[in-house]
Design a protein around this motif. Structure first.
Motif, PDB file in Angstrom:
ATOM      1  N   GLN A  52      28.819  44.807  46.311  1.00 51.23           N
ATOM      2  CA  GLN A  52      28.968  45.649  45.282  1.00 51.23           C
ATOM      3  C   GLN A  52      30.271  46.592  45.273  1.00 51.23           C
ATOM      4  OE1 GLN A  52      25.159  47.062  46.289  1.00 51.23           O
ATOM      5  NE2 GLN A  52      24.116  45.069  45.800  1.00 51.23           N
ATOM      6  N   VAL A  55      33.760  44.916  43.668  1.00 54.67           N
ATOM      7  CA  VAL A  55      32.814  45.687  42.108  1.00 54.67           C
ATOM      8  C   VAL A  55      33.698  46.557  42.004  1.00 54.67           C
ATOM      9  CG1 VAL A  55      31.978  45.224  40.059  1.00 54.67           C
ATOM     10  CG2 VAL A  55      31.409  43.525  41.327  1.00 54.67           C
ATOM     11  N   SER A  56      33.360  47.600  43.027  1.00 57.75           N
ATOM     12  CA  SER A  56      33.724  49.040  42.675  1.00 57.75           C
ATOM     13  C   SER A  56      35.267  49.180  42.360  1.00 57.75           C
ATOM     14  CB  SER A  56      32.792  49.659  43.440  1.00 57.75           C
ATOM     15  OG  SER A  56      33.477  51.040  43.590  1.00 57.75           O
ATOM     16  N   LEU A  58      37.652  46.506  42.203  1.00 57.18           N
ATOM     17  CA  LEU A  58      37.881  45.833  40.743  1.00 57.18           C
ATOM     18  C   LEU A  58      38.083  46.960  39.946  1.00 57.18           C
ATOM     19  CD1 LEU A  58      36.516  42.142  41.440  1.00 57.18           C
ATOM     20  CD2 LEU A  58      38.257  43.037  42.290  1.00 57.18           C
ATOM     21  N   ASP A  59      36.915  47.724  39.968  1.00 61.11           N
ATOM     22  CA  ASP A  59      36.882  48.501  38.473  1.00 61.11           C
ATOM     23  C   ASP A  59      38.091  49.586  38.854  1.00 61.11           C
ATOM     24  OD1 ASP A  59      34.739  47.698  38.042  1.00 61.11           O
ATOM     25  OD2 ASP A  59      33.215  48.967  38.163  1.00 61.11           O
ATOM     26  N   ALA A  70      40.308  39.160  38.750  1.00 62.43           N
ATOM     27  CA  ALA A  70      39.857  40.563  39.459  1.00 62.43           C
ATOM     28  C   ALA A  70      38.797  40.242  37.996  1.00 62.43           C
ATOM     29  CB  ALA A  70      40.034  41.368  38.437  1.00 62.43           C
ATOM     30  N   GLY A  71      38.879  39.470  36.997  1.00 58.43           N
ATOM     31  CA  GLY A  71      37.859  39.460  36.086  1.00 58.43           C
ATOM     32  C   GLY A  71      36.722  38.345  36.710  1.00 58.43           C
ATOM     33  N   ARG A  74      34.674  39.406  39.561  1.00 57.81           N
ATOM     34  CA  ARG A  74      33.502  40.259  39.294  1.00 57.81           C
ATOM     35  C   ARG A  74      32.364  39.460  38.408  1.00 57.81           C
ATOM     36  NH1 ARG A  74      37.415  42.950  36.187  1.00 57.81           N
ATOM     37  NH2 ARG A  74      37.508  44.844  36.925  1.00 57.81           N
ATOM     38  N   GLU A  75      33.008  38.356  37.642  1.00 51.25           N
ATOM     39  CA  GLU A  75      31.544  37.614  37.534  1.00 51.25           C
ATOM     40  C   GLU A  75      31.557  36.099  38.333  1.00 51.25           C
ATOM     41  OE1 GLU A  75      30.592  36.035  34.322  1.00 51.25           O
ATOM     42  OE2 GLU A  75      31.353  38.239  33.915  1.00 51.25           O
ATOM     43  N   CYS A  77      31.288  37.699  42.044  1.00 45.01           N
ATOM     44  CA  CYS A  77      30.575  38.954  42.362  1.00 45.01           C
ATOM     45  C   CYS A  77      28.779  38.695  41.169  1.00 45.01           C
ATOM     46  CB  CYS A  77      30.765  40.237  41.993  1.00 45.01           C
ATOM     47  SG  CYS A  77      32.131  40.043  43.499  1.00 45.01           S
ATOM     48  N   ARG A  78      28.775  39.077  40.096  1.00 44.22           N
ATOM     49  CA  ARG A  78      27.693  38.848  39.992  1.00 44.22           C
ATOM     50  C   ARG A  78      26.229  37.081  40.076  1.00 44.22           C
ATOM     51  NH1 ARG A  78      31.124  40.247  35.168  1.00 44.22           N
ATOM     52  NH2 ARG A  78      30.912  42.113  35.257  1.00 44.22           N
ATOM     53  N   GLU A  81      24.868  38.396  43.290  1.00 45.04           N
ATOM     54  CA  GLU A  81      23.940  39.315  43.609  1.00 45.04           C
ATOM     55  C   GLU A  81      23.112  39.148  43.106  1.00 45.04           C
ATOM     56  OE1 GLU A  81      26.643  44.055  42.683  1.00 45.04           O
ATOM     57  OE2 GLU A  81      26.237  41.819  40.820  1.00 45.04           O
TER      58      GLU A  81
END
Length: 93
Positions: A52, A55-56, A58-59, A70-71, A74-75, A77-78, A81
């Motif tokens: 979590q 992701v913050s 990376l944004d 980075a994209g 994020r995937e 990381c989902r 999660e």
């Protein structure tokens, strides 16, 4: 980058990896502690709570450090999660 379970089995995998540039050395470890933990030669492992924070970061990552990785991160990381006992691994060379 891979997502692994407790047993070490790979659950998901990125198509690429982090493209290292000199810009990573300029990141402030206080502002980017998760990204700053990455190294090109060592492994870094993030649990469900840590992704979590990742992701913050990376944004708001500077463009010089970004890219396709980075994209993909994020995937992954989902995936971590949404699951249980999953970890995002950045595997160094």
């Amino acid at each position: 980058m891979v997502v692994r379970g407790d047993s070490g089995d790979v659950v998901a995998r990125a198509e690429g990896g982090v493209k290292w540039t000199a810009a990573f050395a300029d990141l402030n470890p206080v502002q980017f502690p998760m990204v700053w933990a990455l190294t090109p030669y060592g492994d870094a492992v993030f649990n469900q709570r840590q992704v979590q924070l990742l992701v913050s970061e990376l944004d708001r990552l500077p463009a010089a450090c970004g890219g396709d990785w980075a994209g993909q991160a994020r995937e992954l990381c989902r995936v971590v999660e949404r699951g249980t006992h999953l970890y995002l691994w950045f595997v160094g060379d």
